[in-house]
Write an enzyme that holds these catalytic residues in place. Structure first.
Site, mmCIF file in Angstrom:
data_model
loop_
_atom_site.group_PDB
_atom_site.id
_atom_site.type_symbol
_atom_site.label_atom_id
_atom_site.label_comp_id
_atom_site.label_asym_id
_atom_site.label_seq_id
_atom_site.Cartn_x
_atom_site.Cartn_y
_atom_site.Cartn_z
ATOM 1 N N HIS A 180 -26.331 65.973 -34.841
ATOM 2 C CA HIS A 180 -26.371 67.762 -34.141
ATOM 3 C C HIS A 180 -25.723 68.114 -32.798
ATOM 4 O O HIS A 180 -25.675 67.144 -31.267
ATOM 5 C CB HIS A 180 -27.991 68.342 -34.276
ATOM 6 C CG HIS A 180 -28.632 67.187 -32.741
ATOM 7 N ND1 HIS A 180 -29.324 65.578 -33.021
ATOM 8 C CD2 HIS A 180 -28.629 67.537 -32.023
ATOM 9 C CE1 HIS A 180 -29.885 65.518 -32.283
ATOM 10 N NE2 HIS A 180 -29.448 66.073 -31.531
ATOM 11 N N ARG A 199 -24.946 59.250 -27.323
ATOM 12 C CA ARG A 199 -24.132 60.452 -27.616
ATOM 13 C C ARG A 199 -22.864 59.162 -28.188
ATOM 14 O O ARG A 199 -22.566 58.403 -28.528
ATOM 15 C CB ARG A 199 -23.020 60.175 -25.984
ATOM 16 C CG ARG A 199 -24.273 61.054 -25.038
ATOM 17 C CD ARG A 199 -23.452 61.673 -23.679
ATOM 18 N NE ARG A 199 -24.639 62.217 -23.218
ATOM 19 C CZ ARG A 199 -25.118 62.042 -21.958
ATOM 20 N NH1 ARG A 199 -24.390 60.322 -21.763
ATOM 21 N NH2 ARG A 199 -25.503 62.402 -21.216
#
Length: 334
Positions: A180, A199
């Site tokens: 997301h 990340r």
């Protein structure tokens, strides 16, 4: 006679983020730090490095961490046995630019979670949008691990993730393991009390403070992805059959969240459990033991379990979120 707990308000903690902006000054009365992008306002956080402080009453200046130690049972009620620290982290986010593409581990992926932390399921309520607002939530159906690796190599990760243009009041549930990100919006965020983020991709940008790219954790991110979390859109609010002013947005093992919009008195709080109120607009008052407590836009109020249920009287039509913490299931000892 010992002093009793009461409705508690907290001072927000601002956080620099390279993707942040200045729009949180419209939501909070505390001035923003000057000359830097502010991406997050931590509204209620029981974390060692960032713990919010009470703003008034005899507990003024005490942190939520200190309260959880000294008044644990009074705060948490039926959750006492299973919860040591306050289990939620509440924020406003100003996503002026798009955040990194990221994923959070689930509670059972313990190999990827630092000791003392948890996984991270979260959810957003959209407060402001702009021409460039975008939410990425869940993979495109059929996307594989190899597809993601190819996307990273070719700077095409965003093409593997479902996206939609958010509207004000949209509510989006991000289960742990969901790929997301979002940008161009201000949102309220509720999450497990965790800061574990991996990340996957950061749009090839540098942090102005360091002049260098931020660190990626590609292998950990890929390992934590739930490939069944695909094409996530806004939830459908569940209207209350008893109160036309209330709708349920989120209901899971970590939190329940209702949206309340009312110009008439409304009951808030719970018997034997804490409640958190987040005011998104308007203002109101709560009376407890002959004392009045105000609640205005941007403020967070924690109602300890011992306070129970109260009546909130709107002075201007009020829009607020009410949050409950589900009772934790006993740990299986077998």
């Amino acid at each position: 006679m010992s002093k009793k707990l009461y409705p508690l308000k907290f001072e927000p903690i601002y956080q620099y983020r390279l993707w942040g902006g200045r729009r949180l000054e419209h939501w909070l009365s505390k001035p923003l730090p000057k000359n830097e992008p502010i991406g997050e306002a931590w509204l209620l956080s029981d974390r060692k490095e960032y713990a919010n402080k009470v703003t008034d009453g005899f507990l003024k200046g005490k942190t939520i961490t200190e309260l959880m130690h000294k008044y644990h049972d009074e705060l948490m009620g039926l959750n006492t046995d299973q919860i040591e620290r306050f289990p939620l982290l509440l924020k406003f986010l100003d996503c002026h630019e798009v955040l990194s593409v990221q994923v959070h581990p689930s509670d059972d992926q313990t190999d990827y979670i630092p000791e003392g932390d948890t996984g991270k399921t979260e959810a957003w309520v959209v407060l402001e949008t702009a021409d460039d607002s975008i939410i990425y939530s869940g993979l495109i159906k059929g996307t594989t691990k190899e597809d993601l690796r190819d996307g990273i190599k070719n700077n095409m990760v965003s093409e593997k993730i479902h996206r939609f243009i958010p509207k004000i009041d949209d509510a989006v549930f991000i289960q742990s393991g969901t790929v997301h990100t979002l940008g161009g919006a201000v949102v309220f965020e509720i999450q497990e009390n965790s800061d574990v983020t991996f990340r996957l991709y950061d749009w090839d940008r540098n942090d102005p403070k360091t002049g260098k790219p931020r660190e990626l954790q590609v292998e950990k991110a890929i390992a934590c992805i739930d490939y069944h979390q695909v094409e996530i859109g806004p939830v459908i609010p569940l209207k209350s059959s008893e109160d036309k002013n209330t709708e349920l947005l989120f209901d899971n093992d970590h939190f329940k969240l209702w949206r309340i919009q009312s110009d008439a008195p409304v009951e808030v709080g719970f018997i034997n459990g804490p409640a958190v109120l987040v005011c998104l607009g308007g203002e109101g008052e709560i009376t407890y033991q002959s004392k009045t407590y105000s609640l205005v836009k941007g403020e967070v109020m924690l109602l300890p379990a011992v306070v129970g249920q109260l009546v909130l009287d709107p002075k201007l039509k009020i829009s607020l979120l009410q949050i409950a913490i589900p009772k934790k299931k006993p740990i299986n000892q077998s």
